[in-house]
Design a protein around this motif. Structure first.
Motif, PDB file in Angstrom:
ATOM      1  N   VAL A  74       0.854  -1.182   0.000  1.00  0.00           N
ATOM      2  CA  VAL A  74       0.000   0.000   0.000  1.00  0.00           C
ATOM      3  C   VAL A  74       0.892   1.235   0.000  1.00  0.00           C
ATOM      4  N   VAL A  75       0.422   2.287  -0.650  1.00  0.00           N
ATOM      5  CA  VAL A  75       1.165   3.533  -0.706  1.00  0.00           C
ATOM      6  C   VAL A  75       0.217   4.688  -0.442  1.00  0.00           C
ATOM      7  N   CYS A  76       0.722   5.730   0.191  1.00  0.00           N
ATOM      8  CA  CYS A  76      -0.084   6.936   0.407  1.00  0.00           C
ATOM      9  C   CYS A  76       0.807   8.154   0.333  1.00  0.00           C
ATOM     10  N   ALA A  77       0.194   9.288   0.105  1.00  0.00           N
ATOM     11  CA  ALA A  77       0.857  10.574   0.288  1.00  0.00           C
ATOM     12  C   ALA A  77       0.457  11.108   1.646  1.00  0.00           C
ATOM     13  N   ASP A  96       3.177  -4.030   3.544  1.00  0.00           N
ATOM     14  CA  ASP A  96       4.339  -3.289   3.058  1.00  0.00           C
ATOM     15  C   ASP A  96       3.872  -1.873   2.744  1.00  0.00           C
ATOM     16  N   VAL A  97       4.246  -0.911   3.576  1.00  0.00           N
ATOM     17  CA  VAL A  97       3.725   0.450   3.482  1.00  0.00           C
ATOM     18  C   VAL A  97       4.797   1.395   2.939  1.00  0.00           C
ATOM     19  N   THR A  98       4.432   2.164   1.925  1.00  0.00           N
ATOM     20  CA  THR A  98       5.284   3.232   1.404  1.00  0.00           C
ATOM     21  C   THR A  98       4.557   4.560   1.584  1.00  0.00           C
ATOM     22  N   GLU A 132       0.570  13.319  -6.286  1.00  0.00           N
ATOM     23  CA  GLU A 132       0.794  12.906  -7.672  1.00  0.00           C
ATOM     24  C   GLU A 132       1.803  11.764  -7.743  1.00  0.00           C
ATOM     25  N   ARG A 133       2.865  11.860  -6.959  1.00  0.00           N
ATOM     26  CA  ARG A 133       3.893  10.826  -6.968  1.00  0.00           C
ATOM     27  C   ARG A 133       3.355   9.509  -6.394  1.00  0.00           C
ATOM     28  N   ALA A 134       2.584   9.584  -5.324  1.00  0.00           N
ATOM     29  CA  ALA A 134       2.020   8.359  -4.739  1.00  0.00           C
ATOM     30  C   ALA A 134       1.110   7.656  -5.744  1.00  0.00           C
ATOM     31  N   SER A 135       0.351   8.430  -6.485  1.00  0.00           N
ATOM     32  CA  SER A 135      -0.518   7.848  -7.508  1.00  0.00           C
ATOM     33  C   SER A 135       0.304   7.156  -8.589  1.00  0.00           C
ATOM     34  N   ALA A 138       1.658   3.850  -7.237  1.00  0.00           N
ATOM     35  CA  ALA A 138       0.601   2.836  -7.176  1.00  0.00           C
ATOM     36  C   ALA A 138       0.338   2.239  -8.557  1.00  0.00           C
ATOM     37  N   ARG A 139       0.294   3.105  -9.576  1.00  0.00           N
ATOM     38  CA  ARG A 139       0.052   2.605 -10.936  1.00  0.00           C
ATOM     39  C   ARG A 139       1.210   1.740 -11.420  1.00  0.00           C
ATOM     40  N   HIS A 140       2.411   2.189 -11.172  1.00  0.00           N
ATOM     41  CA  HIS A 140       3.591   1.480 -11.679  1.00  0.00           C
ATOM     42  C   HIS A 140       3.754   0.103 -11.045  1.00  0.00           C
ATOM     43  N   HIS A 141       3.493   0.021  -9.737  1.00  0.00           N
ATOM     44  CA  HIS A 141       3.717  -1.232  -9.013  1.00  0.00           C
ATOM     45  C   HIS A 141       2.430  -2.041  -8.819  1.00  0.00           C
ATOM     46  N   GLY A 142       1.316  -1.479  -9.220  1.00  0.00           N
ATOM     47  CA  GLY A 142       0.058  -2.196  -9.077  1.00  0.00           C
ATOM     48  C   GLY A 142      -0.348  -2.436  -7.641  1.00  0.00           C
ATOM     49  N   VAL A 143      -0.118  -1.437  -6.773  1.00  0.00           N
ATOM     50  CA  VAL A 143      -0.454  -1.580  -5.356  1.00  0.00           C
ATOM     51  C   VAL A 143      -1.587  -0.624  -4.988  1.00  0.00           C
TER      52      VAL A 143
END
Length: 326
Positions: A74-77, A96-98, A132-135, A138-143
């Motif tokens: 999972v990723v967030c801004a 796994d948190v970014t 914008e970067r978090a999005s 997420a798209r690149h890694h499919g998370v």
């Protein structure tokens, strides 16, 4: 009441999912503040938990859903508090948190995110650039991308604060809510309008970060240029349309306050309530200071929403705590 995206039954059910350590936070009348403010003041203290903010109420819901689905990344801004909360909730469930943040975010918040086991990626810009970067990550890694205020779990998690308010305080006239992305305001506001419709819901934002307030006033999304406020936790420039739509249904007013009033509010909370808070948490007190006549003689509840503050900056703003002889 017209329908928002939120649902009272889901909000009630959320209390069964959220770790009890984040629930039923202190709520009390703070008489020491009242002579300086001219009204009855009750504090809902959302700093009395392991991440020192209300954000974990929402991340607990998200992390539980992810763990149940088998998803592990999972990723967030974040300006700091959401990142800490997601790191805490994710660590307990093996996620796994970014967290993507501005390199100008308070170092204390970033250090705490890392200490909780999350990876931190920094961008050379503000919170909206981090979004914008978090999005993109997420798209690149499919998370899974967690978007504060857009993800309904962040709003309904925050809304459990509203349940605790209406179940604990016999009656109150006004609730003052810090306004940033809108999760706290729409969540608590939804419950207040459903369960205590006589109470006024007032959202408070810094004059130097007015996007959501301007949007509420014009009833359309208004984006702004760079923000200028010490209240980093509410310093967004680009409101989310769906969140604004909810806010228009539950907020009776949205006001802007000056930086000097935010600092004065922090100082009052330190000297009269013994609370070290971040600037966003003092917005309610700042609103009373700027318009005492509006609140005179009324029972006002303010949500002290976070206590993650860089202490060097805090001392510059507020001054060192007083030293008393034993």
């Amino acid at each position: 009441m017209q329908r928002t995206r939120l649902d009272i039954a889901r909000i009630q059910a959320a209390r069964e999912v959220i770790d009890p350590i984040f629930l039923d936070t202190p709520l009390y009348r703070c008489e020491a503040l009242e002579p300086g403010l001219g009204c009855t003041v009750s504090i809902k203290l959302e700093t009395a938990n392991p991440v020192r903010s209300f954000k974990a109420r929402g991340t607990e819901l998200i992390a539980s859903l992810l763990a149940g689905s088998g998803s592990r990344a999972v990723v967030c801004a974040s300006a700091g508090n959401l990142g800490q909360a997601l790191a805490w909730s994710g660590r307990g469930r093996g996620l796994d948190v970014t967290v993507v943040a501005s390199r100008f975010a308070p170092a204390a918040k970033l250090d705490r995110i890392r200490a909780l086991g999350a990876s931190v990626e920094l961008v050379d810009g503000d919170f909206d650039m981090a979004r914008e970067r978090a999005s993109a990550v997420a798209r690149h890694h499919g998370v899974r991308l967690v978007e504060d205020s857009l993800d309904i779990e962040t709003c309904e998690g925050a809304a459990t604060i509203g349940l605790e308010l209406v179940d604990t305080v016999p009656s109150f006239d006004v609730v003052l809510i810090a306004l940033g992305g809108g999760a706290l305001a729409t969540g608590v506001g939804h419950v207040i309008k459903a369960r205590a419709p006589g109470a006024e819901v007032i959202c408070v934002q810094p004059l130097g970060a007015p996007a959501m307030t301007l949007s509420w006033r014009e009833r359309r999304v208004v984006t702004t240029g760079p923000t200028s406020t010490i209240a980093d936790g509410v310093a967004g420039r680009r409101p989310i349309p769906a969140v604004l739509a909810d806010l228009l249904l539950v907020a009776d007013d949205a006001v802007l306050v000056q930086e000097a009033s935010i600092v004065a509010g922090m100082r009052m909370l330190l000297h009269h309530a013994g609370l070290v808070v971040e600037p966003s948490a003092a917005l309610g007190i700042a609103a009373i200071l700027e318009d005492r006549d509006r609140f005179a003689g009324r029972h006002v509840v303010t949500i002290v929403c976070g206590g993650n503050v860089d202490m060097d900056a805090y001392h510059r703003w507020v001054g060192a705590p007083p030293i008393h002889d034993s």
